[in-house]
Scaffold this active site. Structure first.
Site, PDB file in Angstrom:
ATOM      1  N   LYS A  40       0.798  -1.201   0.000  1.00 17.77           N
ATOM      2  CA  LYS A  40       0.000   0.000   0.000  1.00 17.77           C
ATOM      3  C   LYS A  40       0.842   1.268   0.000  1.00 17.77           C
ATOM      4  O   LYS A  40       0.423   2.322  -0.460  1.00 17.77           O
ATOM      5  CB  LYS A  40      -0.899   0.023   1.258  1.00 17.77           C
ATOM      6  CG  LYS A  40      -1.862  -1.101   1.359  1.00 17.77           C
ATOM      7  CD  LYS A  40      -2.624  -1.028   2.697  1.00 17.77           C
ATOM      8  CE  LYS A  40      -3.560  -2.207   2.816  1.00 17.77           C
ATOM      9  NZ  LYS A  40      -3.921  -2.437   4.235  1.00 17.77           N
ATOM     10  N   GLU A  96       8.201   2.965  -5.514  1.00 15.18           N
ATOM     11  CA  GLU A  96       8.181   2.484  -4.124  1.00 15.18           C
ATOM     12  C   GLU A  96       8.288   3.654  -3.158  1.00 15.18           C
ATOM     13  O   GLU A  96       8.847   4.697  -3.490  1.00 15.18           O
ATOM     14  CB  GLU A  96       9.359   1.530  -3.880  1.00 15.18           C
ATOM     15  CG  GLU A  96       8.982   0.058  -3.983  1.00 15.18           C
ATOM     16  CD  GLU A  96       8.146  -0.438  -2.806  1.00 15.18           C
ATOM     17  OE1 GLU A  96       7.489   0.376  -2.115  1.00 15.18           O
ATOM     18  OE2 GLU A  96       8.142  -1.658  -2.576  1.00 15.18           O
ATOM     19  N   ASP A 100      14.185  -0.924   2.253  1.00 11.29           N
ATOM     20  CA  ASP A 100      14.808  -1.242   3.537  1.00 11.29           C
ATOM     21  C   ASP A 100      15.865  -2.323   3.289  1.00 11.29           C
ATOM     22  O   ASP A 100      17.000  -2.019   2.948  1.00 11.29           O
ATOM     23  CB  ASP A 100      13.689  -1.721   4.475  1.00 11.29           C
ATOM     24  CG  ASP A 100      14.083  -1.708   5.932  1.00 11.29           C
ATOM     25  OD1 ASP A 100      15.256  -1.971   6.212  1.00 11.29           O
ATOM     26  OD2 ASP A 100      13.233  -1.450   6.785  1.00 11.29           O
ATOM     27  N   PHE A 149      12.905   3.963  12.491  1.00 11.61           N
ATOM     28  CA  PHE A 149      11.555   3.551  12.101  1.00 11.61           C
ATOM     29  C   PHE A 149      10.789   4.803  11.694  1.00 11.61           C
ATOM     30  O   PHE A 149      10.631   5.735  12.488  1.00 11.61           O
ATOM     31  CB  PHE A 149      10.837   2.860  13.265  1.00 11.61           C
ATOM     32  CG  PHE A 149       9.494   2.320  12.866  1.00 11.61           C
ATOM     33  CD1 PHE A 149       9.389   1.094  12.224  1.00 11.61           C
ATOM     34  CD2 PHE A 149       8.336   3.053  13.089  1.00 11.61           C
ATOM     35  CE1 PHE A 149       8.151   0.608  11.821  1.00 11.61           C
ATOM     36  CE2 PHE A 149       7.095   2.570  12.689  1.00 11.61           C
ATOM     37  CZ  PHE A 149       7.010   1.351  12.047  1.00 11.61           C
TER      38      PHE A 149
HETATM   39  C1  PRP Z   1       7.338  -1.661   2.669  1.00  9.45           C
HETATM   40  C2  PRP Z   1       7.684  -0.882   1.408  1.00  9.45           C
HETATM   41  C3  PRP Z   1       8.365  -1.893   0.550  1.00  9.45           C
HETATM   42  C4  PRP Z   1       9.010  -2.819   1.557  1.00  9.45           C
HETATM   43  C5  PRP Z   1      10.459  -2.510   1.650  1.00  9.45           C
HETATM   44  O1  PRP Z   1       6.117  -2.295   2.497  1.00  9.45           O
HETATM   45  O2  PRP Z   1       6.551  -0.337   0.791  1.00  9.45           O
HETATM   46  O3  PRP Z   1       7.456  -2.577  -0.288  1.00  9.45           O
HETATM   47  O4  PRP Z   1       8.391  -2.606   2.827  1.00  9.45           O
HETATM   48  O5  PRP Z   1      11.097  -3.370   2.543  1.00  9.45           O
HETATM   49  P1  PRP Z   1      12.347  -4.259   2.108  1.00  9.45           P
HETATM   50  O6  PRP Z   1      13.276  -3.402   1.292  1.00  9.45           O
HETATM   51  O7  PRP Z   1      12.965  -4.673   3.427  1.00  9.45           O
HETATM   52  O8  PRP Z   1      11.853  -5.441   1.334  1.00  9.45           O
HETATM   53  P2  PRP Z   1       5.358  -3.018   3.692  1.00  9.45           P
HETATM   54  O9  PRP Z   1       5.776  -4.460   3.745  1.00  9.45           O
HETATM   55  O10 PRP Z   1       5.543  -2.211   4.948  1.00  9.45           O
HETATM   56  O11 PRP Z   1       3.830  -2.977   3.218  1.00  9.45           O
HETATM   57  P3  PRP Z   1       2.858  -1.719   3.021  1.00  9.45           P
HETATM   58  O12 PRP Z   1       3.452  -0.861   1.925  1.00  9.45           O
HETATM   59  O13 PRP Z   1       1.560  -2.317   2.600  1.00  9.45           O
HETATM   60  O14 PRP Z   1       2.788  -0.976   4.314  1.00  9.45           O
END
Ligand code: PRP
Length: 182
Positions: A40, A96, A100, A149
């Site tokens: 999302k 994106e 992370d 965070f």
């Molecule tokens: C977040 C962000 C990326 C992912 C990055 O999504 O939007 O898709 O984490 O993390 P990474 O580099 O460690 O893989 P999240 O899983 O929080 O879902 P959301 O966007 O629905 O909140």
């Protein structure tokens, strides 16, 4: 957990997104550009960035979810919503909110590459410096940020705070009152 400070202001975000949009406009002029946002979190940057791209772009959305706790180490994600259409021969730009570990994008890049797009690049508003467990080639980066965070501008804490117009740090013992009450 409380909001302790604003890390990237609304004005900084908007200025940077305008600059990235101008670059993307130049880079994709004359090409069939498809923006793909990862739900999302990326809905906010998709909405703002796309309005700064002066081209007739197409948009699509993917939703992914981790396989339990293993994602952080395995990088295996589950596709909850796939793209609506084929991307073969099209210029795809993944949008994106934050990178992370980089594992989500590594998975998505591999998953989309086999569909034979004409090109596949990544735009991310935020890049957590030095945390990537895998090299991620990100063509357009908004801001490199520390490993705090963060919430706001699409990023959530237990589903909330995505609608903040800025990016803020959240800490266990954050001293300050939230800059905006929500
Ligand atoms: C977040 C962000 C990326 C992912 C990055 O999504 O939007 O898709 O984490 O993390 P990474 O580099 O460690 O893989 P999240 O899983 O929080 O879902 P959301 O966007 O629905 O909140």
């Amino acid at each position: 957990m409380r909001i302790s400070k604003v890390l990237v202001s609304a004005e900084q975000i908007q200025d940077r997104i305008a600059a990235l949009g101008a670059r993307i406009t130049e880079d994709y002029r004359g090409k069939d550009l498809l923006l793909v946002a990862v739900l999302k979190g990326a809905f906010m940057v998709m909405a703002d960035l796309s309005r700064h791209i002066a081209l007739p772009v197409d948009m699509d959305f993917m939703a992914v979810s981790s396989y339990g706790e293993s994602t952080r180490t395995s990088g295996v994600v589950r596709i909850l919503k796939d793209l609506d259409r084929e991307i073969s021969g099209r210029h795809v730009l993944i949008v994106e909110d934050i990178i992370d570990s980089g594992l989500t994008l590594q998975y998505l890049r591999r998953n989309l590459e086999v569909r034979r797009p004409a090109s596949l690049e990544i735009a991310a508003l935020l890049l957590k410096a030095g945390l990537q467990m895998t090299p991620v080639q990100v063509r357009y980066v908004g801001f490199e940020i520390p490993a705090d965070f963060v919430i706001g501008y699409g990023l959530d804490y237990h589903g909330k705070y995505r609608n903040l117009p800025y990016v803020a740090v959240m800490e266990e013992n954050g001293a300050a009152e939230p800059p905006v009450q929500l």
